[in-house]
Design a protein around this motif. Structure first.
Motif, mmCIF file in Angstrom:
data_model
loop_
_atom_site.group_PDB
_atom_site.id
_atom_site.type_symbol
_atom_site.label_atom_id
_atom_site.label_comp_id
_atom_site.label_asym_id
_atom_site.label_seq_id
_atom_site.Cartn_x
_atom_site.Cartn_y
_atom_site.Cartn_z
ATOM 1 N N LEU A 180 0.815 -1.213 0.000
ATOM 2 C CA LEU A 180 0.000 0.000 0.000
ATOM 3 C C LEU A 180 0.848 1.263 0.000
ATOM 4 O O LEU A 180 0.311 2.377 0.059
ATOM 5 C CB LEU A 180 -0.926 0.004 1.220
ATOM 6 N N GLY A 181 2.171 1.093 -0.041
ATOM 7 C CA GLY A 181 3.070 2.243 -0.109
ATOM 8 C C GLY A 181 3.632 2.698 1.220
ATOM 9 O O GLY A 181 4.362 3.697 1.289
ATOM 10 N N HIS A 182 3.323 1.996 2.307
ATOM 11 C CA HIS A 182 3.822 2.399 3.624
ATOM 12 C C HIS A 182 5.307 2.038 3.773
ATOM 13 O O HIS A 182 5.721 0.934 3.409
ATOM 14 C CB HIS A 182 3.001 1.733 4.725
ATOM 15 N N ARG A 183 6.051 2.969 4.295
ATOM 16 C CA ARG A 183 7.480 2.744 4.516
ATOM 17 C C ARG A 183 7.843 2.915 5.991
ATOM 18 O O ARG A 183 8.696 2.209 6.502
ATOM 19 C CB ARG A 183 8.308 3.709 3.657
ATOM 20 N N ARG A 184 7.213 3.842 6.646
ATOM 21 C CA ARG A 184 7.445 4.016 8.090
ATOM 22 C C ARG A 184 6.338 3.262 8.830
ATOM 23 O O ARG A 184 5.205 3.735 8.951
ATOM 24 C CB ARG A 184 7.442 5.496 8.469
ATOM 25 N N ILE A 185 6.679 2.070 9.271
ATOM 26 C CA ILE A 185 5.704 1.154 9.873
ATOM 27 C C ILE A 185 6.048 0.924 11.335
ATOM 28 O O ILE A 185 7.195 0.595 11.668
ATOM 29 C CB ILE A 185 5.685 -0.193 9.118
ATOM 30 N N GLY A 186 5.068 1.116 12.187
ATOM 31 C CA GLY A 186 5.238 0.808 13.602
ATOM 32 C C GLY A 186 4.748 -0.596 13.903
ATOM 33 O O GLY A 186 3.749 -1.047 13.320
ATOM 34 N N ILE A 187 5.424 -1.288 14.785
ATOM 35 C CA ILE A 187 5.044 -2.647 15.185
ATOM 36 C C ILE A 187 4.941 -2.688 16.706
ATOM 37 O O ILE A 187 5.861 -2.254 17.409
ATOM 38 C CB ILE A 187 6.061 -3.691 14.702
ATOM 39 N N ILE A 188 3.822 -3.176 17.195
ATOM 40 C CA ILE A 188 3.650 -3.368 18.636
ATOM 41 C C ILE A 188 3.578 -4.867 18.891
ATOM 42 O O ILE A 188 2.617 -5.534 18.487
ATOM 43 C CB ILE A 188 2.388 -2.662 19.156
ATOM 44 N N THR A 189 4.600 -5.406 19.522
ATOM 45 C CA THR A 189 4.723 -6.843 19.737
ATOM 46 C C THR A 189 4.036 -7.264 21.036
ATOM 47 O O THR A 189 3.572 -6.434 21.816
ATOM 48 C CB THR A 189 6.198 -7.262 19.811
ATOM 49 N N GLY A 190 4.023 -8.570 21.269
ATOM 50 C CA GLY A 190 3.664 -9.103 22.566
ATOM 51 C C GLY A 190 4.918 -9.207 23.422
ATOM 52 O O GLY A 190 6.013 -8.776 23.013
ATOM 53 N N PRO A 191 4.827 -9.800 24.611
ATOM 54 C CA PRO A 191 6.006 -9.947 25.474
ATOM 55 C C PRO A 191 7.092 -10.771 24.789
ATOM 56 O O PRO A 191 6.794 -11.788 24.143
ATOM 57 C CB PRO A 191 5.448 -10.687 26.699
ATOM 58 N N PRO A 192 8.353 -10.378 24.894
ATOM 59 C CA PRO A 192 9.439 -11.113 24.243
ATOM 60 C C PRO A 192 9.555 -12.565 24.695
ATOM 61 O O PRO A 192 10.088 -13.397 23.965
ATOM 62 C CB PRO A 192 10.693 -10.313 24.640
ATOM 63 N N VAL A 193 9.054 -12.887 25.901
ATOM 64 C CA VAL A 193 9.129 -14.256 26.396
ATOM 65 C C VAL A 193 8.224 -15.187 25.607
ATOM 66 O O VAL A 193 8.394 -16.411 25.635
ATOM 67 C CB VAL A 193 8.764 -14.307 27.897
ATOM 68 N N SER A 194 7.257 -14.629 24.885
ATOM 69 C CA SER A 194 6.298 -15.433 24.134
ATOM 70 C C SER A 194 6.896 -15.883 22.805
ATOM 71 O O SER A 194 7.304 -15.049 21.988
ATOM 72 C CB SER A 194 5.035 -14.617 23.876
#
Length: 336
Positions: free
Chosen positions: A176-190
């Protein structure tokens, strides 16, 4: 209360024959089986499961533990598991572990005491007391993992390919043309959080955008995503990928509070395809997991083990699907 003796007398067979019809019907001729079942239905006979379990050491129960019973994702998994368990002649006992290892061990004791015949756990951590039962021995323990696959658990598992699913979500945004993408993860232990992040990073690397990703850590809750999304907004992202639908709701709420339109200014993708996802405003683009099928297949794996199937399937990877709805749109061009 009707007894097995009354059923046998009415059907003109022995009590042993009635028992076989109800527990091993293939061992009884069709005419006799049909006659007995007609009497059972007419008299309203119900076997005494408690007494039978004492004789056979079979509880006819499966324990299914979830890390957070308030999470609507698990409700669909439990529903599928209960349907499959009923079909196989088992009841399901549900335990909410609340991410607490001590509570997990308390539920594990039910298996060790033979109060249940097997365990399906939907979290990423197997109770410590059951660890000696796992592994590559000749006898497969009646323990199955659902959702959060990790090879280190060494038990049969049912899951999706979380890395591939996350990769599909990021590819959709890039398309869709997005280049600046934010990612919200779950806990790293998962393990699933780690797999999803790995898939997202792999797709970003493929398109030369790895340095453009803004990664923040959440805990699968809407509140955590609300807080992290505010920071991502300040960083100028045009899209946010959340590792759960619940977090996607939190991110969309943060956008609304900041006066930012979704998807006109910032697109949002979730994960799980909860039943309410299509009723969000705007309807949520998300990665769909076959939640009910995960529960059903987990029970089927466990029942195979309980019935002594020699080589049960160790790992089952189910298909996922990217569901595109109204929360994602092409990136809006920046005007001077």
């Amino acid at each position: 209360m009707t007894t097995i003796i009354q059923v046998a007398a009415e059907a003109g067979v022995s009590t042993a024959t009635v028992s076989r019809v109800l527990s091993q019907p293939d061992r009884v001729s069709a005419p006799t089986r049909e006659r007995v079942l007609e009497v059972v239905e007419a008299l309203g006979y119900r076997p005494n499961v408690a007494a039978r379990s004492l004789r056979t050491l079979r509880a006819a129960k499966i324990l299914l533990t979830v890390p957070d019973i308030a999470n609507p994702f698990f409700a669909s998994v439990i529903h599928g598991a209960e349907e499959a368990a009923r079909d196989a002649g088992y009841a399901v006992v549900v335990g909410d572990t609340r991410h607490d290892p001590e509570v997990e061990d308390q539920y594990a004791d039910m298996l060790l005491r033979r109060e249940v015949d097997g365990l399906i756990f939907l979290g990423h951590r197997m109770p410590e007391s059951l660890a000696p039962l796992a592994g590559g021995g000749s006898t497969v323990a009646p323990i199955v993992n659902g959702c959060e696959f990790s090879a280190d658990l060494q038990v049969p598992s049912v899951h999706i390919d979380n890395a591939a699913a996350s990769s599909d979500a990021v590819e959709h945004l890039i398309g869709l043309g997005h280049r600046r993408i934010g990612i919200i993860t779950g806990p790293p232990v998962s393990p699933i959080s780690r797999d999803r992040l790995a898939g997202a990073m792999a797709m970003a690397v493929r398109h030369g955008l790895a340095e453009m990703l803004e990664v923040r850590v959440g805990d699968y809750s809407a509140q955590s995503a609300f807080e992290q999304a505010r920071d991502l907004i300040d960083r100028g992202v045009t899209a946010i990928f959340c590792f759960s639908d619940e977090m996607a709701v939190g991110a969309m709420s943060a956008l609304g509070a900041a006066g930012i339109a979704c998807p006109d200014q910032v697109s949002v993708i979730g994960f799980d395809d909860l039943p309410l996802a299509r009723f969000f405003h705007p309807p949520l683009t998300t990665v769909a997991q076959p939640k009910g099928l995960i529960g059903r297949r987990a029970v089927e794996l466990l029942v195979d083990i309980l019935r002594g199937v020699q080589h049960p399937v160790r790992q089952v990877t189910l298909a996922h699907e990217l569901i595109v709805r109204g929360s994602t749109a092409p990136v809006r061009p920046a005007f001077p």
